[in-house]
Design an enzyme around this catalytic site. Sequence first.
Site, short mmCIF file in Angstrom:
data_model
loop_
_atom_site.label_atom_id
_atom_site.label_comp_id
_atom_site.label_asym_id
_atom_site.label_seq_id
_atom_site.Cartn_x
_atom_site.Cartn_y
_atom_site.Cartn_z
N GLU A 158 -1.34 4.50 -7.94
CA GLU A 158 -0.82 5.48 -6.54
C GLU A 158 0.25 6.21 -7.71
O GLU A 158 1.10 5.47 -7.59
CB GLU A 158 -0.55 4.97 -5.62
CG GLU A 158 -0.55 5.90 -4.04
CD GLU A 158 -1.74 5.97 -3.42
OE1 GLU A 158 -2.35 6.39 -4.25
OE2 GLU A 158 -1.75 6.73 -2.56
N LYS B 146 -6.63 -7.82 -1.57
CA LYS B 146 -7.79 -7.37 -2.70
C LYS B 146 -7.85 -9.55 -2.66
O LYS B 146 -7.40 -10.00 -2.75
CB LYS B 146 -7.47 -6.92 -3.89
CG LYS B 146 -6.89 -5.68 -3.30
CD LYS B 146 -6.46 -4.89 -4.46
CE LYS B 146 -6.21 -3.60 -4.62
NZ LYS B 146 -5.62 -3.04 -4.76
N LYS C 273 0.62 -1.36 0.25
CA LYS C 273 0.21 0.16 0.04
C LYS C 273 0.75 0.90 -0.58
O LYS C 273 1.78 1.29 0.99
CB LYS C 273 -1.36 0.02 1.52
CG LYS C 273 -1.55 1.02 1.58
CD LYS C 273 -2.74 1.08 1.87
CE LYS C 273 -4.02 2.22 2.24
NZ LYS C 273 -3.02 3.43 2.10
N1 LIG Z 1 -1.99 -0.91 -4.14
C1 LIG Z 1 -3.27 -0.77 -3.96
N2 LIG Z 1 -3.81 -0.75 -4.00
C2 LIG Z 1 -5.31 -0.03 -4.07
N3 LIG Z 1 -5.10 1.56 -3.41
C3 LIG Z 1 -3.59 1.09 -2.84
C4 LIG Z 1 -2.41 1.47 -3.61
N4 LIG Z 1 -1.48 1.44 -3.12
C5 LIG Z 1 -1.74 2.99 -2.32
N5 LIG Z 1 -3.57 3.30 -2.43
C6 LIG Z 1 -4.40 3.86 -2.07
O1 LIG Z 1 -4.49 3.84 -0.67
C7 LIG Z 1 -5.50 4.45 -1.39
C8 LIG Z 1 -6.40 4.02 0.45
O2 LIG Z 1 -6.17 3.86 1.38
P1 LIG Z 1 -5.61 5.49 1.96
O3 LIG Z 1 -6.09 5.42 3.94
O4 LIG Z 1 -5.00 6.52 2.06
O5 LIG Z 1 -7.03 6.06 1.93
P2 LIG Z 1 -7.27 7.79 2.05
O6 LIG Z 1 -7.23 8.73 0.80
O7 LIG Z 1 -7.12 8.16 3.12
O8 LIG Z 1 -8.66 7.60 1.49
P3 LIG Z 1 -10.18 6.51 2.99
O9 LIG Z 1 -9.08 7.08 4.18
O10 LIG Z 1 -11.12 7.58 2.78
O11 LIG Z 1 -10.63 5.49 2.20
C9 LIG Z 1 -6.77 4.08 -2.47
O12 LIG Z 1 -7.21 5.40 -2.98
C10 LIG Z 1 -4.88 4.33 -3.13
O13 LIG Z 1 -5.30 5.80 -3.33
MG LIG Z 2 -3.34 7.31 0.84
#
Ligand SMILES: Nc1ncnc2c1ncn2[C@@H]1O[C@H](COP(=O)(O)OP(=O)(O)OP(=O)(O)O)[C@@H](O)[C@H]1O
Ligand SMILES: [Mg+2]
Length: 716
Positions: free
Chosen positions: A435, A539, A380
């Site tokens: 990302e 996933k 992530k």
């Molecule tokens: N391998 C990945 N697959 C999917 N998303 C990823 C991946 N790596 C990074 N991301 C990011 O992680 C985000 C989801 O987690 P995150 O906690 O950062 O979300 P956020 O932007 O804070 O939004 P929210 O907390 O509302 O979900 C995705 O929207 C994407 O931008």
């Molecule tokens: Mg994020």
Amino acid sequence: MAKQQTLARFFTSMKKNTSKSVKETDDQKKSDTPKSPEKKKIIKDEEDQQKQQKSVVGKRSRSSSPSRSSSPKKLKPSVQISDEDLKKELAADKIDTKVAGLEKSKPILYSLLCKTFDKIEQESSRLKIIEIVSEFFFEVLQNSPESLVTIIYLSINKLGPDYDNLELGLGETLLIKSICESTGRSTATIKANYKETGDLGSIAQTSRSRQSLMFKPKPLTIETVFKNLKEIAESTGSASQSKKIGIIVRMLSSCNGVEAKFLIRSLEGKLRIGLADKSILLALAKSLLSFEYQKQGKNYNKIDPSLISDAELQIKDTFNQVSNYEVIIKAAMEHGVLNLKDNVSLQPGIPLKPMLAKPTKAITEILDKFSNTNFTCEYKYDGERAQIHLLSDGKVKIYSRNSEDMTERYPDLIQALSNFIKPGKSVKSLILDSEAVAWDRVDKKILPFQVLTTRKRKDVKLEDIKVQICVFAFDLLCLNDEPLIHKPFNERRAIMMDHLQITPGQFQFATYKNLENIEEIQQFLDQSIKDSCEGLMIKLMSSTYEPSQRSSNWLKLKKDYLQDIGDSIDLVCLGGYHGKGKRTGKYGGFLLGCYNPDSGEYETTCKIGTGFSDEDFASLSEKLVGTVISQPKTYYRYDKDNSKSSPDVWFEPNLVFEIRTADLSLSPVYKTGADKYGKGISLRFPRFIRLRDDKGPEDSTSPDQIIELYESQVNI
Ligand SMILES: Nc1ncnc2c1ncn2[C@@H]1O[C@H](COP(=O)(O)OP(=O)(O)OP(=O)(O)O)[C@@H](O)[C@H]1O
Ligand SMILES: [Mg+2]
Ligand SMILES: [Mg+2]
């Protein structure tokens, strides 16, 4: 003339029908201080039930004022009617929802739309609001279908699709100036009134009604208003202030009755009538279907409810894939609303709402949720989501998590994109989910999120780029105009890897492993942190891509939050407390809240003073100074009797803070989730992590999400 009479007759009958609720409004207004709009929703409709499963759709809005229309003050109906009864009464047409009185192919008057807004504002039942809107749309479809899109944008207080990046949100100073100029009242009076009521719209309305006019001004049409609003939003530069005021004054002088109120609120970017995209979509489904029935000579009052549900579902689904009302309406008119899903699908050039993930608190939780199914673990990355579109004509577009057009931010990526396509593969168009992360080209490693935020958002020139990025692709949603979202994830990933190739440090695939046991996942999680990631995304292999859904098929596992509640929370800064000691002259603490997309209110969540560096205090104070408001917005829900939630100064909803917390607890002082628990859910030991530049105030963590986090903590 005839038209005016029809309208007059129509609205007299409307008044009769609503006189009871209008009276209630007045009584209500007396007892309802602007500071604590205690709204009671008595009718739980389908939408409310659905919201449990449904995600919060990422919305654009980075400007100082949110652009979503919403309703802070709903009335408490005196009698409680059940959802079923209401549906029956609506079906039997006992409840008056008629609003229009249009004449064929004549321009639609703004007053007519505003009277509809007024009616919606008086209404507390979402079901009835949808009914009013769909009746109105139905009339519009019969008389001037080409105006429907404009009407929709005016109703949701937008100027076009989100990716047009055009929005309103004028500050109070400019609006007060315009009201003064057009009504001849003094700034001091208007300001004093504003301090009392907090609603510039109503002030404009009253001020207008006091003016005696020599000439009856030419009435405003919806097209004129929309054109003017766009012109205002588009004008920039030093002379733009006076130009904007000029346009507003001209419009105000043509306003009658409630028109002035809604015009000013639209300019503020806060229509506040309780109409969100989702209600519009439902109303659209019903009205389009009725219109089809009518054209075919069928009884449009007796449509099979299952067909209406089908139309609603198709409209919602297609809108999540193609977030453009014009495209959807055109296709529905051409092919029929029940054939939408076969005729509209995602297309490069129009962003789709991204799929989101649910937080988890432990690896065991993942194994529980995904037992006996195949899943995959990906790094992530901690950057910004980038939805990359390659169009058949060679153009490249990049959209943010909130469907904003970010193309100007990444000229480097656009220039290099063709290198990422495998030689010999025919790739004419695509939509890639990824990302974008800041990248250190010397040490060849990922840089923290904060570094990425220092890259300019707009108008970035290739030669000026200092912060390099690397894109980590994790999903392919469309290839050569063929949508892939209905294919299982493992197939999409395989197609992505088959057609694209990596360029180290510029374009890579998200690192992944297909693991099964706790130890291996733990090791991979630890490795992800060593490699400068936040944790893992888990996933389900068989999962389709669900646009806009916060799906349980995607789980996020963030190492830093495993001891806490599993995730950080994004809250809007609503107020500030004057600093003491070395924070003197700056704000030393803040009142935070979250946006409730169903009510349009900001509900207070906690007070915070920890986690900020001295620089944070200085830069936040600087950013906030310009957003101070003389009193809280009417749509702020807070406990006015408690000093903890009455800050020294109030702010426009603007900045979003990412916050971490040890845990969540109930507190009588705060209002998040108070409808459900009586008390609010608050954050214990909140700590500031960073500013979320990429989220607007309406993208804050929703009360529903906070309730979910609270409940999962209680369960454990
Ligand atoms: N391998 C990945 N697959 C999917 N998303 C990823 C991946 N790596 C990074 N991301 C990011 O992680 C985000 C989801 O987690 P995150 O906690 O950062 O979300 P956020 O932007 O804070 O939004 P929210 O907390 O509302 O979900 C995705 O929207 C994407 O931008
Ligand atoms: Mg994020
Ligand atoms: Mg988050």
